[in-house]
Design a protein around this motif. Structure first.
Motif, PDB file in Angstrom:
ATOM      1  N   LEU A   1       0.846  -1.198   0.000  1.00  0.00           N
ATOM      2  CA  LEU A   1       0.000   0.000   0.000  1.00  0.00           C
ATOM      3  C   LEU A   1       0.877   1.242   0.000  1.00  0.00           C
ATOM      4  O   LEU A   1       2.084   1.165   0.246  1.00  0.00           O
ATOM      5  N   GLU A   2       0.262   2.347  -0.301  1.00  0.00           N
ATOM      6  CA  GLU A   2       1.039   3.587  -0.442  1.00  0.00           C
ATOM      7  C   GLU A   2       0.258   4.731   0.163  1.00  0.00           C
ATOM      8  O   GLU A   2      -0.953   4.811   0.010  1.00  0.00           O
ATOM      9  N   THR A   3       0.936   5.599   0.878  1.00  0.00           N
ATOM     10  CA  THR A   3       0.329   6.871   1.252  1.00  0.00           C
ATOM     11  C   THR A   3       1.417   7.875   1.602  1.00  0.00           C
ATOM     12  O   THR A   3       2.510   7.491   2.031  1.00  0.00           O
ATOM     13  N   ASN A   4       1.127   9.127   1.375  1.00  0.00           N
ATOM     14  CA  ASN A   4       1.921  10.176   2.005  1.00  0.00           C
ATOM     15  C   ASN A   4       1.570  10.191   3.487  1.00  0.00           C
ATOM     16  O   ASN A   4       0.499   9.722   3.881  1.00  0.00           O
ATOM     17  N   TRP A   5       2.441  10.752   4.310  1.00  0.00           N
ATOM     18  CA  TRP A   5       1.976  11.075   5.660  1.00  0.00           C
ATOM     19  C   TRP A   5       1.015  12.259   5.527  1.00  0.00           C
ATOM     20  O   TRP A   5       1.259  13.192   4.758  1.00  0.00           O
ATOM     21  N   ILE A   6      -0.099  12.178   6.232  1.00  0.00           N
ATOM     22  CA  ILE A   6      -1.119  13.217   6.152  1.00  0.00           C
ATOM     23  C   ILE A   6      -1.094  14.021   7.441  1.00  0.00           C
ATOM     24  O   ILE A   6      -1.315  13.476   8.524  1.00  0.00           O
TER      25      ILE A   6
ATOM     26  N   LEU B   1      -8.332  17.991  12.402  1.00  0.00           N
ATOM     27  CA  LEU B   1      -7.917  16.646  12.830  1.00  0.00           C
ATOM     28  C   LEU B   1      -8.869  15.583  12.295  1.00  0.00           C
ATOM     29  O   LEU B   1      -8.454  14.497  11.898  1.00  0.00           O
ATOM     30  N   GLU B   2     -10.153  15.957  12.244  1.00  0.00           N
ATOM     31  CA  GLU B   2     -11.136  15.023  11.675  1.00  0.00           C
ATOM     32  C   GLU B   2     -10.873  14.837  10.178  1.00  0.00           C
ATOM     33  O   GLU B   2     -10.954  13.722   9.646  1.00  0.00           O
ATOM     34  N   ALA B   3     -10.525  15.934   9.499  1.00  0.00           N
ATOM     35  CA  ALA B   3     -10.215  15.852   8.056  1.00  0.00           C
ATOM     36  C   ALA B   3      -8.983  14.972   7.823  1.00  0.00           C
ATOM     37  O   ALA B   3      -8.942  14.181   6.872  1.00  0.00           O
TER      38      ALA B   3
ATOM     39  N   LEU C   1      -6.887   9.810   5.877  1.00  0.00           N
ATOM     40  CA  LEU C   1      -6.122   8.574   6.072  1.00  0.00           C
ATOM     41  C   LEU C   1      -7.017   7.338   5.891  1.00  0.00           C
ATOM     42  O   LEU C   1      -6.597   6.332   5.324  1.00  0.00           O
ATOM     43  N   GLN C   2      -8.249   7.437   6.364  1.00  0.00           N
ATOM     44  CA  GLN C   2      -9.181   6.309   6.194  1.00  0.00           C
ATOM     45  C   GLN C   2      -9.529   6.107   4.723  1.00  0.00           C
ATOM     46  O   GLN C   2      -9.578   4.979   4.229  1.00  0.00           O
ATOM     47  N   PHE C   3      -9.798   7.191   4.021  1.00  0.00           N
ATOM     48  CA  PHE C   3     -10.151   7.094   2.602  1.00  0.00           C
ATOM     49  C   PHE C   3      -8.974   6.635   1.752  1.00  0.00           C
ATOM     50  O   PHE C   3      -9.170   6.033   0.703  1.00  0.00           O
ATOM     51  N   TYR C   4      -7.778   6.980   2.189  1.00  0.00           N
ATOM     52  CA  TYR C   4      -6.624   6.691   1.322  1.00  0.00           C
ATOM     53  C   TYR C   4      -5.939   5.381   1.711  1.00  0.00           C
ATOM     54  O   TYR C   4      -5.892   4.435   0.919  1.00  0.00           O
TER      55      TYR C   4
ATOM     56  N   VAL D   1      -3.733  18.590   5.215  1.00  0.00           N
ATOM     57  CA  VAL D   1      -5.179  18.679   4.957  1.00  0.00           C
ATOM     58  C   VAL D   1      -5.839  19.589   5.964  1.00  0.00           C
ATOM     59  O   VAL D   1      -5.390  19.736   7.103  1.00  0.00           O
ATOM     60  N   SER D   2      -6.912  20.219   5.523  1.00  0.00           N
ATOM     61  CA  SER D   2      -7.753  20.970   6.442  1.00  0.00           C
ATOM     62  C   SER D   2      -9.212  20.737   6.091  1.00  0.00           C
ATOM     63  O   SER D   2      -9.543  20.212   5.019  1.00  0.00           O
ATOM     64  N   TYR D   3     -10.041  21.127   7.038  1.00  0.00           N
ATOM     65  CA  TYR D   3     -11.477  20.942   6.902  1.00  0.00           C
ATOM     66  C   TYR D   3     -12.032  21.792   5.767  1.00  0.00           C
ATOM     67  O   TYR D   3     -11.564  22.897   5.513  1.00  0.00           O
ATOM     68  N   GLN D   4     -12.999  21.292   5.085  1.00  0.00           N
ATOM     69  CA  GLN D   4     -13.804  22.124   4.180  1.00  0.00           C
ATOM     70  C   GLN D   4     -15.244  21.642   4.259  1.00  0.00           C
ATOM     71  O   GLN D   4     -15.523  20.534   4.691  1.00  0.00           O
ATOM     72  N   GLU D   5     -16.168  22.505   3.851  1.00  0.00           N
ATOM     73  CA  GLU D   5     -17.575  22.103   3.741  1.00  0.00           C
ATOM     74  C   GLU D   5     -17.659  20.955   2.744  1.00  0.00           C
ATOM     75  O   GLU D   5     -16.891  20.925   1.773  1.00  0.00           O
ATOM     76  N   ASP D   6     -18.599  20.050   2.951  1.00  0.00           N
ATOM     77  CA  ASP D   6     -18.782  18.969   1.982  1.00  0.00           C
ATOM     78  C   ASP D   6     -19.069  19.538   0.598  1.00  0.00           C
ATOM     79  O   ASP D   6     -19.828  20.508   0.468  1.00  0.00           O
TER      80      ASP D   6
END
Ligand code: PNW
Length: 468
Positions: free
Chosen positions: A229-234, A244-246, A251-254, A317-322
Protein backbone atom coordinates in the motif's frame (compact mmCIF):
# COMPACT_ATOMS: atom_id res chain seq x y z
CA UNK A 1 15.51 23.18 10.21
CA UNK A 2 18.17 21.41 12.21
CA UNK A 3 18.61 17.71 12.56
CA UNK A 4 19.37 17.24 16.23
CA UNK A 5 22.89 16.28 17.16
CA UNK A 6 21.64 13.50 19.34
CA UNK A 7 20.59 11.75 16.17
CA UNK A 8 24.12 11.57 14.81
CA UNK A 9 25.49 8.06 14.34
CA UNK A 10 22.80 5.60 15.23
CA UNK A 11 23.04 1.98 14.22
CA UNK A 12 20.54 -0.21 12.42
CA UNK A 13 19.82 -3.58 14.07
CA UNK A 14 21.80 -6.55 12.74
CA UNK A 15 18.67 -8.19 11.32
CA UNK A 16 17.48 -5.09 9.46
CA UNK A 17 17.34 -5.66 5.69
CA UNK A 18 18.35 -3.08 3.10
CA UNK A 19 17.29 -3.36 -0.52
CA UNK A 20 16.25 -1.46 -3.60
CA UNK A 21 13.24 -1.75 -5.84
CA UNK A 22 12.24 -1.67 -9.51
CA UNK A 23 9.23 -2.74 -11.57
CA UNK A 24 9.08 -4.73 -14.81
CA UNK A 25 7.46 -2.13 -17.05
CA UNK A 26 9.77 0.60 -15.80
CA UNK A 27 13.06 -1.20 -16.48
CA UNK A 28 12.78 -4.23 -18.75
CA UNK A 29 11.99 -2.87 -22.21
CA UNK A 30 11.88 -5.69 -24.79
CA UNK A 31 8.17 -5.03 -24.84
CA UNK A 32 7.39 -7.52 -27.62
CA UNK A 33 10.47 -9.71 -27.57
CA UNK A 34 10.66 -13.49 -27.15
CA UNK A 35 6.89 -13.88 -27.12
CA UNK A 36 5.94 -11.23 -24.58
CA UNK A 37 2.36 -10.00 -24.98
CA UNK A 38 1.39 -6.33 -24.69
CA UNK A 39 0.47 -4.89 -21.33
CA UNK A 40 -1.94 -1.99 -20.88
CA UNK A 41 0.98 0.39 -20.42
CA UNK A 42 2.52 -0.67 -23.73
CA UNK A 43 -0.81 0.02 -25.41
CA UNK A 44 -1.34 3.26 -23.53
CA UNK A 45 1.89 4.89 -24.69
CA UNK A 46 1.70 3.45 -28.22
CA UNK A 47 -1.82 4.80 -28.66
CA UNK A 48 -0.86 8.21 -27.41
CA UNK A 49 2.00 8.18 -29.89
CA UNK A 50 4.02 9.44 -26.98
CA UNK A 51 7.65 10.32 -27.66
CA UNK A 52 8.53 8.39 -24.53
CA UNK A 53 7.43 4.83 -23.90
CA UNK A 54 8.61 1.65 -22.22
CA UNK A 55 9.73 -0.16 -25.37
CA UNK A 56 13.39 -0.17 -24.34
CA UNK A 57 13.45 1.52 -20.91
CA UNK A 58 16.63 0.41 -19.08
CA UNK A 59 16.82 -2.67 -21.31
CA UNK A 60 17.05 -4.84 -18.21
CA UNK A 61 15.63 -7.72 -20.20
CA UNK A 62 19.10 -7.91 -21.72
CA UNK A 63 21.17 -6.24 -19.04
CA UNK A 64 19.91 -8.08 -15.97
CA UNK A 65 23.32 -9.58 -15.22
CA UNK A 66 24.78 -6.13 -14.82
CA UNK A 67 21.85 -5.19 -12.58
CA UNK A 68 22.49 -8.19 -10.36
CA UNK A 69 26.18 -7.28 -10.25
CA UNK A 70 25.28 -3.76 -9.14
CA UNK A 71 22.93 -5.13 -6.50
CA UNK A 72 25.76 -7.32 -5.26
CA UNK A 73 28.30 -4.50 -5.23
CA UNK A 74 25.88 -2.32 -3.28
CA UNK A 75 25.67 -5.08 -0.68
CA UNK A 76 21.90 -5.39 -0.95
CA UNK A 77 20.27 -7.95 1.29
CA UNK A 78 17.28 -8.07 -1.05
CA UNK A 79 16.17 -6.86 -4.46
CA UNK A 80 12.53 -6.03 -5.09
CA UNK A 81 11.42 -6.44 -8.70
CA UNK A 82 8.20 -7.38 -10.42
CA UNK A 83 7.21 -10.14 -12.80
CA UNK A 84 5.62 -8.97 -16.04
CA UNK A 85 2.41 -10.98 -16.23
CA UNK A 86 2.26 -10.68 -20.01
CA UNK A 87 5.88 -11.75 -20.34
CA UNK A 88 5.12 -15.16 -18.91
CA UNK A 89 1.47 -15.33 -20.05
CA UNK A 90 1.24 -13.22 -23.23
CA UNK A 91 -2.55 -12.88 -23.18
CA UNK A 92 -2.79 -13.26 -19.42
CA UNK A 93 -4.45 -16.66 -19.50
CA UNK A 94 -3.25 -20.24 -19.13
CA UNK A 95 -3.67 -20.94 -22.83
CA UNK A 96 -0.58 -18.88 -23.49
CA UNK A 97 2.45 -19.64 -21.34
CA UNK A 98 5.74 -18.28 -22.59
CA UNK A 99 8.79 -20.39 -21.82
CA UNK A 100 11.23 -17.62 -22.76
CA UNK A 101 9.64 -15.25 -20.29
CA UNK A 102 9.77 -17.89 -17.57
CA UNK A 103 13.46 -18.43 -18.31
CA UNK A 104 14.15 -14.73 -17.89
CA UNK A 105 12.79 -14.65 -14.36
CA UNK A 106 14.29 -18.04 -13.43
CA UNK A 107 17.70 -16.80 -14.46
CA UNK A 108 17.28 -13.54 -12.58
CA UNK A 109 16.06 -15.24 -9.42
CA UNK A 110 18.80 -17.86 -9.50
CA UNK A 111 21.51 -15.26 -10.08
CA UNK A 112 20.25 -13.26 -7.11
CA UNK A 113 20.20 -16.34 -4.89
CA UNK A 114 23.75 -17.18 -5.92
CA UNK A 115 24.84 -13.76 -4.71
CA UNK A 116 22.88 -14.17 -1.46
CA UNK A 117 20.42 -11.48 -2.45
CA UNK A 118 16.86 -12.28 -1.43
CA UNK A 119 14.40 -11.82 -4.31
CA UNK A 120 11.35 -9.86 -3.13
CA UNK A 121 8.85 -10.33 -5.91
CA UNK A 122 5.92 -8.10 -6.80
CA UNK A 123 3.42 -10.18 -8.74
CA UNK A 124 1.56 -7.24 -10.19
CA UNK A 125 3.01 -3.76 -10.55
CA UNK A 126 0.20 -2.30 -12.75
CA UNK A 127 1.19 -3.96 -16.04
CA UNK A 128 -2.01 -5.89 -16.75
CA UNK A 129 -1.99 -8.02 -19.90
CA UNK A 130 -3.91 -6.14 -22.58
CA UNK A 131 -6.25 -9.07 -23.21
CA UNK A 132 -7.27 -9.19 -19.54
CA UNK A 133 -8.02 -5.48 -19.77
CA UNK A 134 -10.06 -6.04 -22.95
CA UNK A 135 -12.18 -8.44 -20.91
CA UNK A 136 -12.93 -5.65 -18.45
CA UNK A 137 -9.73 -5.58 -16.40
CA UNK A 138 -10.26 -4.62 -12.79
CA UNK A 139 -13.91 -3.77 -13.55
CA UNK A 140 -14.64 -7.44 -14.24
CA UNK A 141 -14.73 -9.62 -11.15
CA UNK A 142 -13.44 -12.52 -13.27
CA UNK A 143 -10.13 -10.72 -13.04
CA UNK A 144 -9.79 -12.54 -9.73
CA UNK A 145 -9.81 -15.93 -11.50
CA UNK A 146 -7.26 -14.87 -14.10
CA UNK A 147 -5.07 -13.50 -11.36
CA UNK A 148 -5.38 -16.78 -9.49
CA UNK A 149 -4.10 -18.71 -12.51
CA UNK A 150 -1.21 -16.31 -12.94
CA UNK A 151 -0.08 -16.27 -9.31
CA UNK A 152 -0.38 -20.05 -8.99
CA UNK A 153 1.95 -20.39 -11.96
CA UNK A 154 4.43 -17.99 -10.32
CA UNK A 155 4.29 -19.77 -6.97
CA UNK A 156 4.75 -23.12 -8.72
CA UNK A 157 7.67 -21.99 -10.84
CA UNK A 158 9.53 -19.78 -8.38
CA UNK A 159 8.14 -20.66 -4.94
CA UNK A 160 11.20 -22.69 -3.97
CA UNK A 161 13.39 -19.59 -4.32
CA UNK A 162 11.13 -16.71 -3.35
CA UNK A 163 10.39 -16.10 0.32
CA UNK A 164 8.70 -12.71 -0.03
CA UNK A 165 5.74 -12.28 -2.37
CA UNK A 166 4.00 -8.95 -2.89
CA UNK A 167 0.61 -9.43 -4.52
CA UNK A 168 -0.31 -5.95 -5.78
CA UNK A 169 1.67 -2.72 -5.89
CA UNK A 170 -0.27 0.37 -4.81
CA UNK A 171 -3.77 -0.63 -5.89
CA UNK A 172 -4.91 2.83 -4.80
CA UNK A 173 -2.87 4.53 -7.50
CA UNK A 174 -3.81 1.94 -10.09
CA UNK A 175 -7.51 2.50 -9.38
CA UNK A 176 -7.13 6.30 -9.44
CA UNK A 177 -5.03 6.45 -12.56
CA UNK A 178 -6.58 3.65 -14.60
CA UNK A 179 -10.25 3.63 -13.51
CA UNK A 180 -10.94 6.91 -11.72
CA UNK A 181 -9.29 9.79 -13.45
CA UNK A 182 -8.13 8.07 -16.62
CA UNK A 183 -4.71 9.67 -16.68
CA UNK A 184 -2.90 6.35 -17.11
CA UNK A 185 -3.60 2.84 -18.42
CA UNK A 186 -6.29 1.67 -19.02
CA UNK A 187 -7.58 5.24 -19.17
CA UNK A 188 -11.09 4.90 -17.73
CA UNK A 189 -12.36 8.21 -16.33
CA UNK A 190 -15.02 6.94 -13.92
CA UNK A 191 -14.27 8.94 -10.78
CA UNK A 192 -17.45 8.11 -8.86
CA UNK A 193 -17.78 4.41 -9.64
CA UNK A 194 -14.87 2.91 -11.56
CA UNK A 195 -12.24 3.41 -8.92
CA UNK A 196 -14.42 1.83 -6.23
CA UNK A 197 -15.21 -1.15 -8.43
CA UNK A 198 -11.52 -1.47 -9.19
CA UNK A 199 -10.72 -1.52 -5.48
CA UNK A 200 -13.42 -4.14 -4.84
CA UNK A 201 -12.01 -6.42 -7.54
CA UNK A 202 -8.35 -5.88 -6.64
CA UNK A 203 -8.98 -6.58 -2.97
CA UNK A 204 -10.64 -9.85 -3.90
CA UNK A 205 -7.72 -10.64 -6.21
CA UNK A 206 -5.18 -9.93 -3.50
CA UNK A 207 -7.06 -12.08 -1.02
CA UNK A 208 -7.32 -14.93 -3.53
CA UNK A 209 -3.57 -14.75 -4.17
CA UNK A 210 -2.88 -14.86 -0.43
CA UNK A 211 -5.29 -17.75 0.20
CA UNK A 212 -3.87 -19.78 -2.70
CA UNK A 213 -0.39 -19.46 -1.22
CA UNK A 214 -1.74 -20.43 2.19
CA UNK A 215 -3.62 -23.46 0.95
CA UNK A 216 -1.24 -24.82 -1.67
CA UNK A 217 2.30 -23.56 -1.04
CA UNK A 218 2.96 -22.33 2.46
CA UNK A 219 3.65 -25.71 4.08
CA UNK A 220 6.24 -26.53 1.50
CA UNK A 221 7.91 -23.18 0.97
CA UNK A 222 7.36 -21.19 4.19
CA UNK A 223 7.32 -17.84 2.41
CA UNK A 224 5.53 -14.63 3.32
CA UNK A 225 2.85 -12.82 1.32
CA UNK A 226 1.45 -9.30 1.52
CA UNK A 227 -0.01 -6.37 -0.38
CA UNK A 228 1.92 -3.13 -1.02
CA UNK A 229 0.00 0.00 0.00
CA UNK A 230 1.04 3.59 -0.44
CA UNK A 231 0.33 6.87 1.25
CA UNK A 232 1.92 10.18 2.01
CA UNK A 233 1.98 11.07 5.66
CA UNK A 234 -1.12 13.22 6.15
CA UNK A 235 -0.69 16.17 8.48
CA UNK A 236 -3.53 18.33 9.80
CA UNK A 237 -3.14 22.02 8.95
CA UNK A 238 -3.92 23.00 12.57
CA UNK A 239 -4.87 21.31 15.84
CA UNK A 240 -8.47 22.40 15.30
CA UNK A 241 -10.71 19.33 15.83
CA UNK A 242 -12.21 19.87 12.38
CA UNK A 243 -8.79 19.70 10.76
CA UNK A 244 -7.92 16.65 12.83
CA UNK A 245 -11.14 15.02 11.68
CA UNK A 246 -10.22 15.85 8.06
CA UNK A 247 -6.79 14.29 8.61
CA UNK A 248 -8.25 11.07 9.94
CA UNK A 249 -10.91 10.95 7.23
CA UNK A 250 -8.23 11.36 4.58
CA UNK A 251 -6.12 8.57 6.07
CA UNK A 252 -9.18 6.31 6.19
CA UNK A 253 -10.15 7.09 2.60
CA UNK A 254 -6.62 6.69 1.32
CA UNK A 255 -4.74 4.12 3.38
CA UNK A 256 -7.74 2.56 5.13
CA UNK A 257 -9.50 2.03 1.79
CA UNK A 258 -7.29 -1.03 1.25
CA UNK A 259 -5.75 -1.52 4.69
CA UNK A 260 -9.02 -1.80 6.60
CA UNK A 261 -10.40 -4.74 4.57
CA UNK A 262 -7.06 -6.59 4.79
CA UNK A 263 -6.07 -5.84 8.41
CA UNK A 264 -9.40 -5.29 10.18
CA UNK A 265 -12.23 -6.44 7.90
CA UNK A 266 -14.43 -4.41 5.52
CA UNK A 267 -14.12 -0.83 4.25
CA UNK A 268 -13.61 1.92 6.83
CA UNK A 269 -16.93 3.02 8.36
CA UNK A 270 -16.41 6.60 7.28
CA UNK A 271 -16.21 5.48 3.63
CA UNK A 272 -19.24 3.21 3.91
CA UNK A 273 -21.32 5.95 5.53
CA UNK A 274 -20.29 8.93 3.43
CA UNK A 275 -20.49 7.18 0.07
CA UNK A 276 -23.83 5.58 0.95
CA UNK A 277 -25.27 8.96 1.99
CA UNK A 278 -24.07 10.77 -1.07
CA UNK A 279 -25.24 7.95 -3.35
CA UNK A 280 -28.71 8.21 -1.86
CA UNK A 281 -28.79 11.96 -2.44
CA UNK A 282 -27.78 11.24 -6.04
CA UNK A 283 -30.94 9.11 -6.34
CA UNK A 284 -29.03 5.89 -6.63
CA UNK A 285 -30.59 2.70 -5.30
CA UNK A 286 -27.36 1.52 -3.73
CA UNK A 287 -23.99 2.86 -2.73
CA UNK A 288 -21.36 3.48 -5.38
CA UNK A 289 -18.99 1.68 -3.00
CA UNK A 290 -19.70 -2.01 -3.64
CA UNK A 291 -20.72 -3.89 -0.50
CA UNK A 292 -18.78 -6.95 0.62
CA UNK A 293 -20.78 -9.91 1.90
CA UNK A 294 -19.92 -11.24 5.36
CA UNK A 295 -18.12 -14.16 3.71
CA UNK A 296 -16.08 -11.81 1.56
CA UNK A 297 -15.17 -9.68 4.56
CA UNK A 298 -13.87 -12.75 6.35
CA UNK A 299 -12.08 -14.06 3.26
CA UNK A 300 -10.19 -10.78 2.78
CA UNK A 301 -9.55 -10.04 6.44
CA UNK A 302 -6.21 -11.36 7.68
CA UNK A 303 -4.60 -11.85 4.27
CA UNK A 304 -1.20 -10.49 5.32
CA UNK A 305 2.10 -11.67 6.76
CA UNK A 306 3.43 -8.10 7.16
CA UNK A 307 2.52 -4.54 6.23
CA UNK A 308 4.33 -3.27 3.11
CA UNK A 309 4.23 0.49 2.66
CA UNK A 310 5.48 2.90 0.00
CA UNK A 311 5.79 6.53 1.05
CA UNK A 312 7.38 9.64 -0.41
CA UNK A 313 5.94 12.91 0.84
CA UNK A 314 3.76 14.74 3.35
CA UNK A 315 0.37 16.18 2.48
CA UNK A 316 -1.41 18.78 4.56
CA UNK A 317 -5.18 18.68 4.96
CA UNK A 318 -7.75 20.97 6.44
CA UNK A 319 -11.48 20.94 6.90
CA UNK A 320 -13.80 22.12 4.18
CA UNK A 321 -17.58 22.10 3.74
CA UNK A 322 -18.78 18.97 1.98
CA UNK A 323 -18.77 19.34 -1.78
CA UNK A 324 -22.32 19.81 -3.12
CA UNK A 325 -24.09 16.79 -4.51
CA UNK A 326 -23.55 16.81 -8.25
CA UNK A 327 -20.79 15.03 -10.06
CA UNK A 328 -20.06 11.85 -8.13
CA UNK A 329 -16.35 11.40 -7.44
CA UNK A 330 -13.95 10.06 -4.88
CA UNK A 331 -12.63 13.53 -4.10
CA UNK A 332 -16.16 14.87 -3.55
CA UNK A 333 -16.95 11.86 -1.37
CA UNK A 334 -13.85 12.69 0.67
CA UNK A 335 -14.33 16.48 0.72
CA UNK A 336 -11.16 17.69 2.40
CA UNK A 337 -8.80 20.45 1.40
CA UNK A 338 -5.46 18.79 0.70
CA UNK A 339 -2.14 19.87 -0.74
CA UNK A 340 1.28 18.31 -1.23
CA UNK A 341 4.58 20.10 -1.50
CA UNK A 342 6.96 17.49 -2.86
CA UNK A 343 10.03 19.65 -2.32
CA UNK A 344 9.45 19.89 1.43
CA UNK A 345 11.19 17.16 3.42
CA UNK A 346 9.35 16.46 6.65
CA UNK A 347 11.73 14.92 9.20
CA UNK A 348 8.89 13.40 11.25
CA UNK A 349 6.79 12.03 8.39
CA UNK A 350 8.01 8.46 8.36
CA UNK A 351 7.98 8.11 12.12
CA UNK A 352 4.41 9.38 12.35
CA UNK A 353 3.24 7.19 9.51
CA UNK A 354 4.87 4.03 10.85
CA UNK A 355 3.42 4.63 14.29
CA UNK A 356 0.01 5.27 12.77
CA UNK A 357 0.20 1.98 10.85
CA UNK A 358 1.42 0.10 13.88
CA UNK A 359 -1.27 1.47 16.19
CA UNK A 360 -4.09 1.23 13.70
CA UNK A 361 -3.44 -2.11 12.03
CA UNK A 362 -1.11 -3.93 14.43
CA UNK A 363 0.50 -5.87 11.59
CA UNK A 364 3.34 -7.51 13.55
CA UNK A 365 5.99 -6.37 11.11
CA UNK A 366 6.36 -3.58 8.58
CA UNK A 367 8.51 -3.38 5.44
CA UNK A 368 9.10 -0.09 3.65
CA UNK A 369 8.83 -1.26 0.07
CA UNK A 370 9.46 2.15 -1.52
CA UNK A 371 10.95 5.44 -0.43
CA UNK A 372 13.22 7.90 -2.18
CA UNK A 373 13.10 11.03 -4.24
CA UNK A 374 13.68 12.13 -7.80
CA UNK A 375 16.52 14.47 -8.72
CA UNK A 376 17.59 16.10 -11.94
CA UNK A 377 20.13 14.27 -14.07
CA UNK A 378 23.69 14.03 -12.81
CA UNK A 379 25.92 11.96 -10.58
CA UNK A 380 26.22 14.43 -7.68
CA UNK A 381 22.78 13.75 -6.24
CA UNK A 382 23.32 15.41 -2.87
CA UNK A 383 19.60 16.22 -2.52
CA UNK A 384 18.82 12.51 -2.66
CA UNK A 385 21.32 11.75 0.10
CA UNK A 386 19.85 14.52 2.24
CA UNK A 387 16.35 13.16 1.74
CA UNK A 388 17.47 9.62 2.57
CA UNK A 389 19.25 10.74 5.72
CA UNK A 390 16.15 12.48 6.98
CA UNK A 391 13.82 9.57 6.23
CA UNK A 392 16.22 6.94 7.56
CA UNK A 393 16.81 8.97 10.70
CA UNK A 394 13.07 9.09 11.23
CA UNK A 395 12.95 5.34 10.59
CA UNK A 396 15.68 4.63 13.15
CA UNK A 397 13.85 6.67 15.77
CA UNK A 398 10.78 4.57 15.08
CA UNK A 399 12.68 1.34 15.52
CA UNK A 400 14.86 2.35 18.46
CA UNK A 401 12.67 4.76 20.41
CA UNK A 402 9.15 3.57 19.59
CA UNK A 403 9.92 -0.16 19.26
CA UNK A 404 7.97 -0.51 16.05
CA UNK A 405 9.01 -3.68 14.25
CA UNK A 406 10.19 -2.39 10.88
CA UNK A 407 12.20 -5.19 9.29
CA UNK A 408 13.36 -3.76 5.96
CA UNK A 409 13.77 -0.77 3.71
CA UNK A 410 13.67 -0.80 -0.07
CA UNK A 411 15.04 2.33 -1.65
CA UNK A 412 13.27 3.39 -4.84
CA UNK A 413 15.07 2.90 -7.08
CA UNK A 414 18.08 0.77 -8.00
CA UNK A 415 18.39 2.83 -11.18
CA UNK A 416 16.78 5.63 -13.16
CA UNK A 417 13.82 4.21 -15.03
CA UNK A 418 10.64 4.98 -16.94
CA UNK A 419 8.54 7.02 -14.53
CA UNK A 420 5.20 6.13 -16.20
CA UNK A 421 5.52 8.72 -18.96
CA UNK A 422 8.89 10.37 -18.56
CA UNK A 423 12.58 9.58 -18.31
CA UNK A 424 13.28 13.02 -16.82
CA UNK A 425 12.07 12.10 -13.35
CA UNK A 426 15.09 10.21 -12.09
CA UNK A 427 14.64 8.13 -8.94
CA UNK A 428 17.75 5.96 -9.33
CA UNK A 429 20.85 5.74 -7.19
CA UNK A 430 22.44 4.46 -10.39
CA UNK A 431 22.28 6.70 -13.44
CA UNK A 432 21.03 5.25 -16.71
CA UNK A 433 22.04 6.93 -19.96
CA UNK A 434 18.84 6.78 -21.97
CA UNK A 435 20.53 8.40 -24.97
CA UNK A 436 22.95 5.53 -25.35
CA UNK A 437 21.83 2.25 -26.94
CA UNK A 438 23.86 0.57 -24.20
CA UNK A 439 21.77 2.18 -21.50
CA UNK A 440 25.03 2.64 -19.63
CA UNK A 441 24.72 2.44 -15.83
CA UNK A 442 26.87 4.72 -13.66
CA UNK A 443 26.85 4.94 -9.89
CA UNK A 444 25.74 8.24 -8.42
CA UNK A 445 27.05 9.70 -5.16
CA UNK A 446 23.98 8.25 -3.41
CA UNK A 447 24.85 4.70 -4.50
CA UNK A 448 28.23 4.97 -2.75
CA UNK A 449 26.54 6.48 0.26
CA UNK A 450 23.98 3.66 0.42
CA UNK A 451 26.70 1.05 -0.04
CA UNK A 452 28.52 2.49 2.95
CA UNK A 453 25.35 2.62 5.04
CA UNK A 454 24.62 -1.02 4.29
CA UNK A 455 28.18 -2.08 5.11
CA UNK A 456 28.42 -0.15 8.39
CA UNK A 457 24.71 -0.01 9.40
CA UNK A 458 25.60 3.36 10.86
CA UNK A 459 23.59 6.40 9.89
CA UNK A 460 25.87 9.35 10.29
CA UNK A 461 24.06 12.65 10.32
CA UNK A 462 26.89 14.64 11.86
CA UNK A 463 27.96 16.19 8.58
CA UNK A 464 24.40 16.97 7.73
CA UNK A 465 23.18 20.16 9.38
CA UNK A 466 20.43 21.96 7.59
CA UNK A 467 18.10 21.68 4.70
CA UNK A 468 15.71 23.96 2.82
C1 PNW B 1 5.13 4.66 -7.05
N1 PNW B 1 1.42 9.77 -6.08
O1 PNW B 1 4.16 5.34 -7.75
C2 PNW B 1 5.30 3.42 -7.87
O2 PNW B 1 5.13 2.22 -7.16
C3 PNW B 1 6.56 3.38 -8.68
O3 PNW B 1 6.35 2.56 -9.79
C4 PNW B 1 6.98 4.79 -9.03
O4 PNW B 1 8.06 4.81 -9.91
C5 PNW B 1 7.33 5.47 -7.73
O5 PNW B 1 6.23 5.48 -6.85
C6 PNW B 1 7.84 6.90 -7.88
O6 PNW B 1 6.83 7.77 -8.30
C7 PNW B 1 3.53 6.45 -7.27
O7 PNW B 1 0.97 10.56 -6.95
C8 PNW B 1 3.00 7.31 -8.21
O8 PNW B 1 1.18 10.01 -4.86
C9 PNW B 1 2.30 8.41 -7.81
C10 PNW B 1 2.12 8.66 -6.46
C11 PNW B 1 2.65 7.80 -5.52
C12 PNW B 1 3.34 6.70 -5.93
Amino acid sequence: FLVQNSLATKTFPESFMFGTGTAAFQIEGAWNEDGKGPSIWDTFFHKKNATENGDVACDSYHKWKEDVQNAKDLGLKFYRFSIGWSRIMPNGTLNSVNQKGIEYYSNLIKALKEEDIEPVVTLYHWDMPQYISDLGGALNVQFVDYFEDYVRLCYTLFGAYVKYWLTLNEPTIQCFVGYGYGVGASGFALPGDGLYQCSYVLLKAHARAYRIYDEEFRDQYQGKVGIVLETNWIEAETEDPLDLEAQERYLQFYLGWFANPVYKGNWPDVMIDRIANRSKLENLARSRLPAFTQDEIEYINGTHDFFAINTYYTSTVSYQEDEPIGTPSYSNDLSVDASTNSSYIDNQALRKLLNYINDRYNPGSIIITENGRATSDGLEDIERIEYLKIYLCSLLDTILEDNVNVIGYSLWSLMDNFEWGTYETRFGIIRVDFDSPNRTRTWKESARWYQNLIATRVLDNSTFIANN
